[in-house]
Write a protein that holds these residues in place. Sequence first.
Motif, short mmCIF file in Angstrom:
data_model
loop_
_atom_site.label_atom_id
_atom_site.label_comp_id
_atom_site.label_asym_id
_atom_site.label_seq_id
_atom_site.Cartn_x
_atom_site.Cartn_y
_atom_site.Cartn_z
N ASP A 1 9.62 -43.61 -32.19
CA ASP A 1 10.88 -42.97 -33.15
C ASP A 1 12.23 -41.62 -32.61
OD1 ASP A 1 10.76 -45.13 -35.35
OD2 ASP A 1 10.43 -43.71 -36.58
N ALA A 2 11.33 -40.59 -32.26
CA ALA A 2 12.19 -39.79 -31.44
C ALA A 2 12.36 -40.33 -30.26
CB ALA A 2 11.04 -38.54 -31.56
N ILE A 3 11.30 -40.73 -29.65
CA ILE A 3 12.00 -41.13 -28.29
C ILE A 3 13.58 -42.63 -28.19
CG2 ILE A 3 11.54 -42.27 -26.01
CD1 ILE A 3 9.13 -41.65 -26.42
N GLU A 4 13.28 -42.84 -28.96
CA GLU A 4 14.42 -43.78 -29.08
C GLU A 4 15.76 -43.13 -29.81
OE1 GLU A 4 15.20 -48.73 -30.81
OE2 GLU A 4 13.47 -47.04 -31.84
N VAL A 5 16.02 -42.20 -30.51
CA VAL A 5 16.81 -42.17 -31.06
C VAL A 5 17.59 -40.98 -30.36
CG1 VAL A 5 16.24 -42.49 -33.37
CG2 VAL A 5 16.10 -39.97 -32.51
N ASN A 6 16.74 -40.43 -29.43
CA ASN A 6 17.62 -39.04 -27.88
C ASN A 6 17.69 -40.35 -27.00
OD1 ASN A 6 17.78 -37.67 -26.23
ND2 ASN A 6 15.65 -36.16 -27.25
N THR A 7 19.38 -39.99 -26.88
CA THR A 7 19.87 -40.49 -25.62
C THR A 7 19.24 -40.07 -24.41
OG1 THR A 7 21.76 -38.58 -25.98
CG2 THR A 7 21.82 -40.63 -26.73
N GLU A 8 18.83 -38.78 -24.64
CA GLU A 8 18.36 -38.14 -23.11
C GLU A 8 17.11 -37.56 -23.41
OE1 GLU A 8 20.95 -35.89 -20.88
OE2 GLU A 8 22.58 -37.64 -20.48
N PRO A 9 15.67 -38.44 -24.06
CA PRO A 9 14.64 -37.69 -24.25
C PRO A 9 13.60 -36.97 -22.99
CG PRO A 9 14.13 -40.24 -24.30
CD PRO A 9 15.42 -39.70 -24.36
N VAL B 1 7.77 -38.47 -23.10
CA VAL B 1 7.72 -39.62 -23.03
C VAL B 1 6.59 -40.50 -22.32
CG1 VAL B 1 8.90 -41.65 -21.88
CG2 VAL B 1 10.13 -40.17 -22.03
N TRP B 2 6.31 -39.79 -21.39
CA TRP B 2 5.00 -39.68 -20.69
C TRP B 2 4.05 -39.47 -21.80
CZ3 TRP B 2 3.56 -42.81 -17.15
CH2 TRP B 2 4.66 -42.90 -15.95
N GLN B 3 3.67 -38.59 -22.53
CA GLN B 3 2.31 -38.48 -23.68
C GLN B 3 2.51 -39.43 -24.58
OE1 GLN B 3 3.79 -34.50 -25.72
NE2 GLN B 3 1.83 -34.84 -27.26
N PHE B 4 3.84 -40.00 -24.82
CA PHE B 4 3.23 -41.06 -25.62
C PHE B 4 2.94 -42.25 -25.18
CE2 PHE B 4 5.55 -45.20 -26.56
CZ PHE B 4 4.24 -45.37 -27.98
N ASP B 5 3.45 -42.13 -23.46
CA ASP B 5 2.95 -43.52 -23.18
C ASP B 5 1.45 -43.38 -22.96
OD1 ASP B 5 3.57 -45.88 -21.63
OD2 ASP B 5 2.28 -45.24 -20.48
N LEU C 1 2.37 -42.70 -33.53
CA LEU C 1 2.73 -43.23 -32.41
C LEU C 1 4.13 -44.14 -32.80
CD1 LEU C 1 -0.42 -45.12 -31.29
CD2 LEU C 1 1.11 -43.11 -29.84
N GLN C 2 4.43 -44.25 -33.70
CA GLN C 2 5.16 -44.43 -34.41
C GLN C 2 7.06 -43.78 -34.64
OE1 GLN C 2 6.43 -47.20 -35.48
NE2 GLN C 2 4.84 -49.22 -35.78
N ALA D 1 14.45 -44.08 -18.54
CA ALA D 1 14.68 -42.92 -19.37
C ALA D 1 13.93 -42.80 -20.10
CB ALA D 1 16.45 -42.79 -19.31
N LYS D 2 14.23 -44.66 -20.99
CA LYS D 2 12.74 -44.82 -22.01
C LYS D 2 12.60 -45.55 -21.90
CE LYS D 2 16.70 -43.88 -24.91
NZ LYS D 2 17.40 -43.57 -26.03
N PRO D 3 11.29 -46.26 -21.44
CA PRO D 3 10.84 -47.41 -20.53
C PRO D 3 10.27 -47.81 -21.65
CG PRO D 3 9.76 -45.37 -19.75
CD PRO D 3 10.59 -44.85 -20.91
N GLY D 4 10.73 -49.59 -22.10
CA GLY D 4 9.11 -50.24 -22.91
C GLY D 4 10.00 -49.99 -24.47
N VAL D 5 11.04 -49.16 -24.54
CA VAL D 5 10.26 -49.23 -26.48
C VAL D 5 10.15 -50.16 -27.27
CG1 VAL D 5 12.10 -48.20 -28.16
CG2 VAL D 5 12.31 -47.09 -26.10
N ALA D 6 11.07 -51.24 -26.98
CA ALA D 6 11.11 -52.04 -27.63
C ALA D 6 9.70 -53.24 -26.99
CB ALA D 6 12.12 -53.47 -27.16
#
Length: 215
Positions: free
Chosen positions: A118-126, A131-135, A113-114, A174-179
């Motif tokens: 990480d992959a979502i956060e570093v990508n400007t347009e994931p 993103v949904w798969q991670f969620d 999961l981490q 685009a990157k909901p709720g990373v923090a």
Amino acid sequence: MDDRMDDAAEESLAEETYRLLLAEILSARLAGGSVVQQRRLATRYEVSRSPMRHALGRLEGEGLLVRNDKGVLCVRVISLKDYLDSLAMRMLLEPSAAAAAAGRMPAATLHSLQAMLDAIEVNTEPDPEFVWQFDDALHMSIADASGNGFMAATIGEMRRYTTIFERQMAVVRAKPGVAEHRGILAALADCDPEAARQAMTRHLEAVRQGVLTNF
């Protein structure tokens, strides 16, 4: 023996058809209000009418397909009230699930999961699908790790409604709720039940406010 093998194959095909249709509904490719035509879908998925009928009946039983005033089968429209009611259920259950999961999440799951986050956060347009798969992976891994099967099943059911609604919204981050997700994962990694509970509460409250702001 042949009859049993045929029955098993048909059950397997019905399950696969169900999962494909469910994925289309959850992703909003089959949008709310869409008329469901059994014959056309059977042709599209290259299956006989029997497994398609079984899959549609199952989805209707789960409330994702409904009959309109004319008795025609349609994809359920998830209203704002449906969404808020489902999210309210999640807000009751998921903080407790997160607290119960703290100290029970496998290290390999947390690492995976981490890495996804990480992959979502570093990508400007994931990729939105990633993103949904991670969620899905995060929330359902926590639900499963809670050790309460009834809680996990209810969370999964409520997430279906909130997911459909959110994916049909015109405005989506685009990157909901990373923090927020990082806070949840940190609390789980620290095996801190109360921190996990609070992190999940903050996340779901932020989701609710974000949707109401964009609706």
